[in-house]
Motif scaffolding. Structure first.
Motif, PDB file in Angstrom:
ATOM      1  N   SER A 255       0.816  -1.208   0.000  1.00 56.94           N
ATOM      2  CA  SER A 255       0.000   0.000   0.000  1.00 56.94           C
ATOM      3  C   SER A 255       0.852   1.262   0.000  1.00 56.94           C
ATOM      4  O   SER A 255       0.394   2.322  -0.424  1.00 56.94           O
ATOM      5  CB  SER A 255      -0.944   0.000   1.208  1.00 56.94           C
TER       6      SER A 255
ATOM      7  N   THR B 274      -3.269   2.545   3.172  1.00 50.61           N
ATOM      8  CA  THR B 274      -2.899   3.627   2.259  1.00 50.61           C
ATOM      9  C   THR B 274      -3.504   4.946   2.726  1.00 50.61           C
ATOM     10  O   THR B 274      -2.855   5.994   2.685  1.00 50.61           O
ATOM     11  CB  THR B 274      -3.396   3.323   0.835  1.00 50.61           C
TER      12      THR B 274
ATOM     13  N   GLY C 266      -4.556  -3.687   3.440  1.00 44.13           N
ATOM     14  CA  GLY C 266      -3.594  -2.836   2.746  1.00 44.13           C
ATOM     15  C   GLY C 266      -4.140  -1.525   2.223  1.00 44.13           C
ATOM     16  O   GLY C 266      -3.592  -0.464   2.496  1.00 44.13           O
ATOM     17  N   PRO C 267      -5.238  -1.552   1.433  1.00 42.27           N
ATOM     18  CA  PRO C 267      -5.759  -0.292   0.902  1.00 42.27           C
ATOM     19  C   PRO C 267      -6.149   0.717   1.978  1.00 42.27           C
ATOM     20  O   PRO C 267      -5.981   1.919   1.797  1.00 42.27           O
ATOM     21  CB  PRO C 267      -6.974  -0.746   0.088  1.00 42.27           C
TER      22      PRO C 267
END
Length: 303
Positions: free
Chosen positions: A30, A269, A265-266
Motif C-alpha cells: 500500500s 494507504t 492494505g488499501p
C-alpha cells in the motif's frame, strides 16, 4: 482426548506467521501509492514510474530466483509456462489494466472495484480447484467488506461517457490478479515460494521495462533526482519485500485467506496518506478500519 487438544494448539498457532506476513506485505504494498503520489509532484508519468520501479527491482528478483534455485532441478517447459503466465498476469497485466482504467474513472470507484479481489479469489478457488468456502469465512469477509463500503461507498461518483470502459478495465485488473493468486497458491507447492517469486516477478519486470521503450522515447528516462530515489524506495520496500512476504503468506495460509487479509492494505494507504501527504482523517475512515481489522481477526480466529 487431551493429546488431540494439545496437538491442535500448536497447529493453530503455526498459522499466525502466515497472517503476519500477509498483513506486513499488504501494508508495504500500500505504500506504493504514497510514493507514486510523491513522485507525481516532480512531473513524471505512470509508465515511467513503473519502468523505474521494475528496473531497480529486477536485480533483486534475479538474485532471489538464483539463490532459491540452488541445488534444485531445472525448470521444465511446463514450469516455465506457468511462471511466465503468473508473471504476466499478476504483476504486469494487472498493473497495466489498472492504470489504463484510471484514465476514465475516479480513484474512489477504482478502489471499490479492487476490493472485489478476495471474492474473486474465493470464487476461482471453488470453480477451478473445488475448494470449500465455510460460512464463517463468508461472515468474516462480509465484515471486512462493510468496512470497505463504509469508507468508500459514499464517495463513488460516475463521471464522463467512458465510465463503463474504465470500470471494465479495472475489473479486468482484479480478475488478472485473482488468477495469479489462485494459481500461485498451487505452483508454490511445486517450486517453492522464493523461487516462484523471483522468477515470476523477474518476467514481469522485463515486461514493464519493455513497455516503457515501446510507449516512450529514450529521452523520457530523464527525470528529477527525487524520482530516482523514490523509485529505489518503491522497488525495495514496496515491491521486493511485500512480494516476498505475500508469497510466504500464501505458502502458509493459502491464497484465499492471504487475499482476504490483504484487504487491510488499501485502508493503510489512507492512514499513510493522512500522516505523509496531509490528507484529512474522518470518522468514516476510523470506523471502516475497525471493521476491516475485525474481519481479519475473525478470519484468524475461525481458521
Amino acid at each position: 482426548m487431551v493429546s488431540g487438544t494439545l496437538a491442535a494448539g500448536p497447529a493453530h498457532k503455526a498459522l499466525w506467521p502466515g497472517f503476519v506476513f500477509a498483513v506486513l506485505g499488504a501494508i508495504a504494498f500500500s505504500g506504493k501509492a504514497i510514493i507514486v503520489k510523491l513522485a507525481y509532484r516532480h512531473g513524471v508519468d505512470a509508465v515511467t514510474l513503473i519502468m523505474y520501479r521494475m528496473l531497480f527491482a529486477l536485480p533483486m528478483f534475479l538474485v532471489l530466483s538464483w539463490w532459491a534455485g540452488r541445488g534444485k532441478a531445472a525448470l521444465t517447459r511446463r514450469d516455465w509456462s506457468a511462471v511466465s503466465g503468473l508473471g504476466f498476469s499478476g504483476y504486469y497485466l494487472a498493473s497495466f489494466l489498472d492504470f489504463a482504467g484510471l484514465q476514465y474513472i475516479t480513484a474512489s470507484l477504482e478502489r471499490l472495484i479492487l476490493y472485489l479481489n478476495p471474492t474473486l479469489v474465493l470464487f476461482l478457488g471453488v470453480l477451478l480447484f473445488k475448494q470449500k468456502v465455510t460460512k464463517r469465512q463468508l461472515v468474516s469477509l462480509a465484515v471486512s467488506y462493510c468496512g470497505v463500503l463504509l469508507v468508500f461507498g459514499h464517495e463513488v461518483t460516475l463521471l464522463g461517457s467512458n465510465v463503463a470502459l474504465g470500470a471494465a478495465l479495472v475489473f479486468g485488473s482484479v480478475v488478472s490478479y485473482a488468477l495469479y493468486l489462485v494459481y500461485s497458491g498451487e505452483e508454490v507447492k511445486r517450486l517453492g515460494a522464493l523461487r516462484l517469486t523471483g522468477l515470476a516477478t523477474s518476467i514481469a519486470c522485463v515486461l514493464c521495462i519493455a513497455q516503457f521503450f515501446l510507449l516512450r522515447p529514450v529521452g523520457a528516462m530523464a527525470v528529477a533526482p527525487e524520482v530516482i530515489w523514490l523509485s529505489v524506495l518503491n522497488a525495495v520496500a514496496c515491491t521486493f519485500c511485500p512480494v516476498l512476504l505475500m508469497m510466504l503468506a500464501i505458502e502458509r495460509i493459502g491464497a484465499p485467506m492471504a487475499s482476504q487479509v490483504g484487504m487491510f492494505g488499501p485502508l493503510s494507504t489512507i492512514l499513510m496518506g493522512v500522516l505523509i501527504l496531509g490528507e484529512p482523517f474522518t470518522m468514516w475512515i476510523a470506523a471502516g478500519t475497525i471493521l476491516v481489522l475485525a474481519g481479519i481477526w475473525l478470519l484468524a480466529k475461525w481458521r
